[in-house]
Design a protein around this motif. Structure first.
Motif, mmCIF file in Angstrom:
data_model
loop_
_atom_site.group_PDB
_atom_site.id
_atom_site.type_symbol
_atom_site.label_atom_id
_atom_site.label_comp_id
_atom_site.label_asym_id
_atom_site.label_seq_id
_atom_site.Cartn_x
_atom_site.Cartn_y
_atom_site.Cartn_z
ATOM 1 N N ARG A 1 45.021 43.583 24.155
ATOM 2 C CA ARG A 1 43.917 43.374 25.093
ATOM 3 C C ARG A 1 43.064 42.177 24.671
ATOM 4 O O ARG A 1 42.640 41.373 25.493
ATOM 5 C CB ARG A 1 43.037 44.635 25.178
ATOM 6 C CG ARG A 1 43.736 45.828 25.778
ATOM 7 C CD ARG A 1 42.734 46.862 26.291
ATOM 8 N NE ARG A 1 41.715 47.222 25.329
ATOM 9 C CZ ARG A 1 41.836 48.210 24.449
ATOM 10 N NH1 ARG A 1 42.940 48.925 24.386
ATOM 11 N NH2 ARG A 1 40.848 48.497 23.633
ATOM 12 N N GLN B 1 45.096 37.673 33.205
ATOM 13 C CA GLN B 1 44.803 38.921 33.901
ATOM 14 C C GLN B 1 45.981 39.880 33.788
ATOM 15 O O GLN B 1 47.138 39.459 33.781
ATOM 16 C CB GLN B 1 44.494 38.644 35.374
ATOM 17 C CG GLN B 1 43.308 37.713 35.590
ATOM 18 C CD GLN B 1 42.032 38.275 34.997
ATOM 19 O OE1 GLN B 1 41.677 39.438 35.226
ATOM 20 N NE2 GLN B 1 41.327 37.460 34.229
ATOM 21 N N ASN C 1 42.529 34.351 28.656
ATOM 22 C CA ASN C 1 42.117 34.437 30.066
ATOM 23 C C ASN C 1 43.302 34.786 30.970
ATOM 24 O O ASN C 1 43.470 34.206 32.051
ATOM 25 C CB ASN C 1 41.465 33.126 30.523
ATOM 26 C CG ASN C 1 40.655 33.308 31.799
ATOM 27 O OD1 ASN C 1 40.122 34.395 32.078
ATOM 28 N ND2 ASN C 1 40.558 32.269 32.601
ATOM 29 N N ASN D 1 42.607 38.657 26.772
ATOM 30 C CA ASN D 1 41.257 38.233 27.148
ATOM 31 C C ASN D 1 40.954 36.829 26.637
ATOM 32 O O ASN D 1 40.428 35.985 27.375
ATOM 33 C CB ASN D 1 40.233 39.225 26.616
ATOM 34 C CG ASN D 1 38.829 38.889 27.057
ATOM 35 O OD1 ASN D 1 38.118 38.177 26.360
ATOM 36 N ND2 ASN D 1 38.419 39.383 28.204
ATOM 37 N N GLY E 1 35.868 41.710 25.415
ATOM 38 C CA GLY E 1 36.896 42.272 26.282
ATOM 39 C C GLY E 1 37.882 43.166 25.575
ATOM 40 O O GLY E 1 38.749 43.737 26.215
#
Length: 214
Positions: free
Chosen positions: A21, A30, A28, A25, A206
Motif C-alpha cells: 500500500r 491507483q 501515485n 501510494n 496512505g
C-alpha cells in the motif's frame, strides 16, 4: 473515470500488505482493494486459495489494457520489485543501476525485515507457538527486537535522511509496517535511535493501518 490497473487483496493489520500500500501510494498508482479478513479466516477460503495457494496477503493483480490477468503476484517483495520495474521513474524506490552497492544495501535491509523479522510475527506462526504452550507475545517481541537491532546496525552505516542515503527506498517501505507491528508488541523502540530517526512522516502517507478497513 478510468478503472485502476491494479487490484490488491489485502488486510489492514498485515505488515506485508502495508508495504505494498505504501509503495502504491508513493508512486501515485491507483488500485482497487479487496479486503481479506485474516482473523475471520477469509484467507483460507476456496476463492482466495485459488488465487494464492499460500493462503496469505497481499496479492497484486495487474490488469493491463486489453489483456486478462494471467499471474497473481503473491509475495510482497516480488510485488514491490514488479512495481519498481514497470514504473521505475515514478518515485524510484531503488538506487540507479549504476550504483550496485547501494542496491545491495537496500536489499540487505529489505531482507532483514522480510526474512529476519516478519515471519516470526505471522499469525499462523504465533498461533502455533500458543498452541504449543509458549508465550507468543514474548516470542514475537524477542524476534522483532533482534531483527530490528540488526537493521539498526546496518542502517547506522547506510542512512542519510532515510535508511539508505537521502531518498526513500524499498528499505523504508518495508521498515514502516515492521514498526507498526513492533509498537503493537511493546518492543522497546527507544533502543533503536537510527531506525526511529529515519522514520519520516512522508513514508507513512496512505499506508497506515487506519487508512484501510477493519
Amino acid at each position: 473515470m478510468a478503472v485502476p490497473e491494479f487490484e490488491v487483496h489485502t488486510y489492514n493489520r498485515s505488515s506485508c500488505s502495508g508495504r505494498l500500500r505504501i509503495a502504491l501510494n508513493l508512486k501515485n498508482l491507483q488500485a482497487d482493494y479487496v479486503y481479506v479478513h485474516l482473523f475471520k479466516g477469509e484467507q483460507r477460503s476456496g476463492n482466495h486459495l485459488q488465487l494464492n495457494p499460500s493462503g496469505t496477503v497481499p496479492v497484486l493483480l495487474h490488469r493491463k489494457e486489453g489483456e486478462e490477468v494471467t499471474f497473481p503476484i503473491t509475495q510482497s517483495i516480488a510485488a514491490l520489485e514488479y512495481l519498481e520495474e514497470i514504473v521505475p521513474n515514478q518515485v524510484p524506490l531503488l538506487p540507479p543501476l549504476s550504483q550496485p552497492l547501494d542496491h545491495a544495501k537496500v536489499r540487505t535491509l529489505v531482507n532483514i525485515v522480510a526474512i529476519d523479522i516478519q515471519p516470526f510475527s505471522n499469525r499462523s506462526v504465533v498461533k502455533r507457538v500458543t498452541d504449543l504452550g509458549g508465550n507468543a507475545e514474548e516470542w514475537n517481541s524477542g524476534f522483532m527486537m533482534k531483527g530490528l537491532q540488526a537493521y539498526e546496525a546496518v542502517a547506522a552505516k547506510t542512512a542519510g535522511k532515510y535508511s539508505v542515503g537521502d531518498r526513500i527506498t524499498l528499505a523504508d517501505v518495508c521498515l514502516v509496517p515492521a514498526i507498526w507491528a513492533a509498537e503493537k508488541n511493546s518492543v522497546e523502540l527507544e533502543k533503536l535511535p537510527t531506525v526511529m530517526a529515519h522514520l519520516r512522516g512522508d513514508v507513512r502517507v496512505g499506508g497506515s493501518p487506519e487508512s484501510a478497513l477493519e
